[in-house]
Design a protein around this motif. Structure first.
Motif, mmCIF file in Angstrom:
data_model
loop_
_atom_site.group_PDB
_atom_site.id
_atom_site.type_symbol
_atom_site.label_atom_id
_atom_site.label_comp_id
_atom_site.label_asym_id
_atom_site.label_seq_id
_atom_site.Cartn_x
_atom_site.Cartn_y
_atom_site.Cartn_z
ATOM 1 N N CYS A 11 0.860 -1.182 0.000
ATOM 2 C CA CYS A 11 0.000 0.000 0.000
ATOM 3 C C CYS A 11 0.895 1.229 0.000
ATOM 4 O O CYS A 11 1.998 1.201 0.566
ATOM 5 C CB CYS A 11 -0.900 -0.005 1.234
ATOM 6 N N CYS A 27 -1.136 -1.141 5.373
ATOM 7 C CA CYS A 27 -2.428 -1.089 4.685
ATOM 8 C C CYS A 27 -3.583 -0.705 5.611
ATOM 9 O O CYS A 27 -4.624 -0.274 5.134
ATOM 10 C CB CYS A 27 -2.715 -2.421 4.002
ATOM 11 N N HIS A 31 -3.933 5.386 3.050
ATOM 12 C CA HIS A 31 -3.115 5.304 1.844
ATOM 13 C C HIS A 31 -4.002 5.575 0.630
ATOM 14 O O HIS A 31 -5.224 5.586 0.744
ATOM 15 C CB HIS A 31 -2.395 3.951 1.742
ATOM 16 N N GLN A 34 -2.853 0.713 -3.899
ATOM 17 C CA GLN A 34 -2.336 -0.598 -3.522
ATOM 18 C C GLN A 34 -1.983 -1.360 -4.791
ATOM 19 O O GLN A 34 -2.708 -1.302 -5.792
ATOM 20 C CB GLN A 34 -3.361 -1.385 -2.711
ATOM 21 N N SER A 109 -6.511 -3.222 3.437
ATOM 22 C CA SER A 109 -6.064 -3.861 2.202
ATOM 23 C C SER A 109 -7.298 -4.176 1.368
ATOM 24 O O SER A 109 -8.331 -4.602 1.893
ATOM 25 C CB SER A 109 -5.313 -5.153 2.503
#
Length: 121
Positions: A11, A27, A31, A34, A109
């Protein structure tokens, strides 16, 4: 970190796809992108041209299986692939990213807990 060092699932904070380096973030912290797909051509393959690599990168991105967490965000696909000089230097990797235009708003994620990497053409 340089793009050749990115790993599937990484990420990135304040991700700029044109930058030569990016900041890898956990993650579960804010962020903006990814890496969700990586495809490597065999080392002996000939350079097939920019358009062919762009298509392969898009295919890899589109085949990436995303986790339900991805549905919480408006994500765009972005692809990265070597140009002729990069290919000549040994770069045989095409990447697929998901990104948000809204800054560092992704907090999980977007890949499932188990994910794999394709390694050959």
């Amino acid at each position: 970190m340089a793009p050749a060092e990115y790993r599937l699932g990484d990420c990135f904070k304040d991700f700029d796809p044109a930058a030569l380096r990016s900041t890898v973030a956990a993650c579960d912290t804010g962020h903006s992108a990814q890496l969700v797909a990586v495809f490597r051509y065999p080392g002996n393959d000939l350079y097939s041209g920019r358009e062919t690599l762009a298509v392969k990168a898009l295919e890899a991105c589109q085949r990436a299986k995303l986790a339900p967490a991805a549905n919480k965000y408006t994500l765009n696909l972005h692809r990265a692939y070597p140009i002729g000089t990069g290919w000549e230097s040994g770069d045989r990797r095409v990447d697929g990213y998901v990104m948000t235009d809204g800054g560092n708003v992704i907090n999980a994620s977007v890949l499932p807990l188990s994910f794999g990497e394709s390694t050959t053409a």
